[in-house]
Scaffold this motif. Structure first.
Motif, mmCIF file in Angstrom:
data_model
loop_
_atom_site.group_PDB
_atom_site.id
_atom_site.type_symbol
_atom_site.label_atom_id
_atom_site.label_comp_id
_atom_site.label_asym_id
_atom_site.label_seq_id
_atom_site.Cartn_x
_atom_site.Cartn_y
_atom_site.Cartn_z
ATOM 1 N N LEU A 204 71.569 54.885 27.441
ATOM 2 C CA LEU A 204 71.230 53.804 28.387
ATOM 3 C C LEU A 204 71.374 54.296 29.820
ATOM 4 O O LEU A 204 70.529 54.014 30.675
ATOM 5 C CB LEU A 204 72.126 52.586 28.133
ATOM 6 C CG LEU A 204 71.870 51.829 26.834
ATOM 7 C CD1 LEU A 204 72.956 50.773 26.598
ATOM 8 C CD2 LEU A 204 70.476 51.184 26.848
ATOM 9 N N ARG A 205 72.429 55.075 30.087
ATOM 10 C CA ARG A 205 72.627 55.547 31.458
ATOM 11 C C ARG A 205 71.549 56.557 31.844
ATOM 12 O O ARG A 205 70.972 56.500 32.938
ATOM 13 C CB ARG A 205 74.004 56.198 31.583
ATOM 14 C CG ARG A 205 74.301 56.689 32.981
ATOM 15 C CD ARG A 205 75.693 57.297 33.117
ATOM 16 N NE ARG A 205 75.818 57.969 34.398
ATOM 17 C CZ ARG A 205 75.354 59.205 34.640
ATOM 18 N NH1 ARG A 205 74.715 59.886 33.664
ATOM 19 N NH2 ARG A 205 75.486 59.763 35.831
ATOM 20 N N PHE A 208 68.371 54.262 32.426
ATOM 21 C CA PHE A 208 68.274 53.210 33.449
ATOM 22 C C PHE A 208 69.028 53.478 34.740
ATOM 23 O O PHE A 208 68.840 52.753 35.718
ATOM 24 C CB PHE A 208 68.749 51.872 32.847
ATOM 25 C CG PHE A 208 67.866 51.363 31.744
ATOM 26 C CD1 PHE A 208 68.358 51.150 30.465
ATOM 27 C CD2 PHE A 208 66.510 51.119 31.976
ATOM 28 C CE1 PHE A 208 67.529 50.687 29.438
ATOM 29 C CE2 PHE A 208 65.670 50.664 30.960
ATOM 30 C CZ PHE A 208 66.182 50.446 29.693
ATOM 31 N N SER A 209 69.874 54.511 34.783
ATOM 32 C CA SER A 209 70.614 54.699 36.048
ATOM 33 C C SER A 209 69.726 55.414 37.065
ATOM 34 O O SER A 209 68.803 56.152 36.703
ATOM 35 C CB SER A 209 71.876 55.519 35.805
ATOM 36 O OG SER A 209 71.560 56.880 35.659
ATOM 37 N N VAL A 210 69.987 55.158 38.335
ATOM 38 C CA VAL A 210 69.273 55.833 39.431
ATOM 39 C C VAL A 210 70.316 56.393 40.400
ATOM 40 O O VAL A 210 71.404 55.821 40.535
ATOM 41 C CB VAL A 210 68.301 54.880 40.175
ATOM 42 C CG1 VAL A 210 67.091 54.559 39.311
ATOM 43 C CG2 VAL A 210 69.009 53.602 40.606
ATOM 44 N N TYR A 215 76.031 53.210 38.017
ATOM 45 C CA TYR A 215 75.518 52.539 36.811
ATOM 46 C C TYR A 215 76.679 52.314 35.863
ATOM 47 O O TYR A 215 77.378 53.252 35.501
ATOM 48 C CB TYR A 215 74.455 53.393 36.118
ATOM 49 C CG TYR A 215 73.908 52.749 34.859
ATOM 50 C CD1 TYR A 215 74.472 53.036 33.614
ATOM 51 C CD2 TYR A 215 72.869 51.829 34.916
ATOM 52 C CE1 TYR A 215 74.001 52.431 32.462
ATOM 53 C CE2 TYR A 215 72.380 51.231 33.757
ATOM 54 C CZ TYR A 215 72.961 51.537 32.535
ATOM 55 O OH TYR A 215 72.485 50.932 31.399
ATOM 56 N N LYS A 216 76.902 51.056 35.508
ATOM 57 C CA LYS A 216 77.945 50.764 34.519
ATOM 58 C C LYS A 216 77.283 50.372 33.210
ATOM 59 O O LYS A 216 76.392 49.505 33.203
ATOM 60 C CB LYS A 216 78.840 49.605 35.016
ATOM 61 C CG LYS A 216 80.119 50.128 35.721
ATOM 62 C CD LYS A 216 81.175 49.057 35.931
ATOM 63 C CE LYS A 216 82.012 48.701 34.689
ATOM 64 N NZ LYS A 216 82.430 49.831 33.837
ATOM 65 N N LEU A 221 74.820 45.601 25.656
ATOM 66 C CA LEU A 221 73.610 46.394 25.427
ATOM 67 C C LEU A 221 73.939 47.664 24.650
ATOM 68 O O LEU A 221 73.182 48.109 23.788
ATOM 69 C CB LEU A 221 72.944 46.740 26.757
ATOM 70 C CG LEU A 221 72.487 45.570 27.620
ATOM 71 C CD1 LEU A 221 71.685 46.059 28.820
ATOM 72 C CD2 LEU A 221 71.646 44.588 26.810
ATOM 73 N N GLU A 222 75.127 48.230 24.962
ATOM 74 C CA GLU A 222 75.559 49.457 24.274
ATOM 75 C C GLU A 222 75.701 49.199 22.768
ATOM 76 O O GLU A 222 75.209 49.949 21.933
ATOM 77 C CB GLU A 222 76.888 49.912 24.867
ATOM 78 C CG GLU A 222 77.440 51.190 24.321
ATOM 79 C CD GLU A 222 78.771 51.569 24.995
ATOM 80 O OE1 GLU A 222 79.454 50.664 25.524
ATOM 81 O OE2 GLU A 222 79.092 52.766 24.997
ATOM 82 N N LYS A 223 76.334 48.071 22.433
ATOM 83 C CA LYS A 223 76.550 47.722 21.017
ATOM 84 C C LYS A 223 75.207 47.426 20.344
ATOM 85 O O LYS A 223 74.943 47.885 19.238
ATOM 86 C CB LYS A 223 77.469 46.475 20.953
ATOM 87 C CG LYS A 223 77.711 45.939 19.553
ATOM 88 C CD LYS A 223 78.728 46.735 18.771
ATOM 89 C CE LYS A 223 78.770 46.337 17.294
ATOM 90 N NZ LYS A 223 78.882 47.515 16.418
#
Ligand code: SDX
Length: 434
Positions: A204-205, A208-210, A215-216, A221-223
């Motif tokens: 996910l990171r 979606f991170s920029v 980014y946390k 969503l992780e699960k």
């Protein structure tokens, strides 16, 4: 203890009156198989089974499906239990090794996967060769295949150690490759893996991170991501797994075999259905139009099918779809997302499951019917849905590949045909071809 009498079936060739007996082999679960390996030698006939609707291509101990009962077991564990109580790393270990890991085994496994997540730095130049609007699955086919060109020290299929490293590399690097395919399409910089994160959190990171902000990873969503990976991990001898097995039977290296699996999964009749479901729902547009869509799906001439419905094996509700449906409601309500497409999907399911055409043909929602709605809520574009399927299915593909390669009886797959072409005829020179 007298040896159990070997069961056989007898084939009678009514054109010659000859009889042939073939062994009936039992599995631990599911239908017995007629061992016809000697049939061509005995009779001069081939069997004929396009689409392999009645053909067992191999024996396997990895995944069992009972299509009538809607049962899916991975090494004997029900998919519902694994989705509820396990996590994707444990399921990967289970599929590959046959048992759930103990604490130490799990720790070592996760450590190895975590420390293989980085991609050879030069591989990023492959992405730059693609158009930005290339479908991410096209990128996946190319980049996964290119792994053969970078990881030469794990392509010797006869070396168990190299096989093990290739398995770790594939499971570990697929999220990195998939996230980079997304970033490239978005025109955003690639994000490197972070070893402190979980497998799903890392993905996910990286997606979606920029660089412009912290980014946390959202634990919900992780699960959900981890559970979606579990639900897609393996599924017996489906089209893409059979593609991987057939490719591997020639001795091709594991990276090339998995790239072949990615290509096969892309088709809308298979893993591409999750993307097709969302496009279909958007095309239907409103609950009022559901009846019309169901009517069209029943019309053979329309060429239209309800994507996410029906299955070659399941003639009952796909157990994965049931878990996916529950997860869909959980994720959307926890995120406070109201997606009219979910209401539309539920209405479509309700109407279809009451319609004689679907009931009679035992067409139920499959794993792809609800997955796209969750993935959309999580922020993935439709074009990434099948990429996520390929990411998760890599462990299934490579477990089945490993099982085949380690089978001393492995033979190259080479089906025959019912020939319907021209008989032998003399060559006609160009000057006489009219
Ligand atoms: C996956 O194999 C796997 O395990 C795959 C998978 C995995 O995890 O690896 O589970 C993942 O691929 C799930 C399936 C995703 N595909 C779709 O949702 C696409 C829509 N579904 C179909 O195209 C179809 O149901 C298949 C391809 C999934 C299965 O096709 P089959 O077994 O070859 O069945 P069929 O095409 O012979 O259909 C049987 C009948 C036909 O009608 P009749 O000729 O008997 O009158 O059912 C009809 C079909 O026309 N039918 C449908 C339909 N699916 C089948 N009619 C309308 N809508 C549909 N979705």
């Amino acid at each position: 203890m007298p040896e159990a009498k070997k069961e056989t079936v007898t084939l009678i060739d009514n054109t010659t009156g000859k009889k042939f007996d073939y062994p009936l082999l039992p599995g631990t679960l599911g239908p017995k198989v007629i061992d016809i390996r000697k049939l061509y030698g005995d009779t001069g006939y081939f069997t004929y089974d396009p689409g392999f609707t009645s053909t067992a291509s191999c024996d396997s101990a990895i995944t069992f499906i009972d299509g009538d009962e809607g049962i899916l077991l991975h090494r004997g564990y029900a998919i519902e239990d694994l989705a509820e109580h396990s996590d994707f790393m444990e399921v990967c270990y289970l599929l590959i090794n046959g048992e759930l890991p103990n604490k130490k085994q799990k720790g070592d496994f996760v450590h190895h996967v975590t420390h293989h997540t980085m991609l050879h730095e030069q591989m990023q130049w492959f992405y730059r060769g693609f158009r930005r609007d290339a479908h991410p699955m096209a990128v996946m086919c190319g980049v996964v295949g290119a792994m053969s060109a970078f990881y030469h020290d794990s392509t010797d299929i006869n070396d168990p150690r190299q096989r093990e490293i290739a398995i770790f590399r594939l499971i570990a690097k697929m999220p990195t490759i998939a996230a980079m395919a997304y970033k490239y399409a978005m025109g955003q910089p690639f994000v490197y893996p972070l070893n402190e994160l979980s497998y799903a959190g890392n993905f996910l990171r990286m997606t979606f991170s920029v660089p412009a902000e912290e980014y946390k990873v959202n634990p919900i969503l992780e699960k959900a991501m981890d559970r979606i990976f579990i639900l897609h991990a393996d599924h017996e001898q489906n089209a893409s797994t059979s593609t991987v097995r057939l490719s591997g039977s020639s001795g091709a290296n594991p990276f090339a075999c998995i790239a072949a699996g990615v290509a096969s999964l892309w088709g809308p009749a298979h893993g591409g259905a999750n993307e097709a479901v969302l496009l279909m729902l958007k095309e239907i547009g409103s609950k009022e139009k559901v009846g019309e869509a169901v009517k069209k799906a029943k019309d053979k001439n329309s060429g239209f099918r309800l994507m996410g419905f029906g299955h070659r094996v399941y003639k009952n509700y796909d157990p994965r779809a049931a878990v996916m449906r529950r997860t869909c409601h959980e994720v959307l309500s926890t995120l406070g997302v109201k997606d009219p497409l979910l209401d539309l999907a539920m209405e479509l399911e309700r109407i279809a499951l009451e319609d004689e055409y679907f009931v009679q043909r035992k067409l139920y929602p499959n794993v792809d019917f609800y997955s796209g709605i969750i993935l959309k809520a999580m922020g993935f574009p439709t074009s990434m849905f099948t990429v996520l399927f390929a990411l998760a299915r890599t462990v299934g593909w490579i477990s089945q590949w490993k099982e085949m390669i380690e089978d001393p009886g492995m033979k190259i797959g080479r089906p025959r045909q019912l020939f319907k072409g021209a008989k032998n005829r003399p060559f006609v020179p160009l000057s006489q071809r009219g």
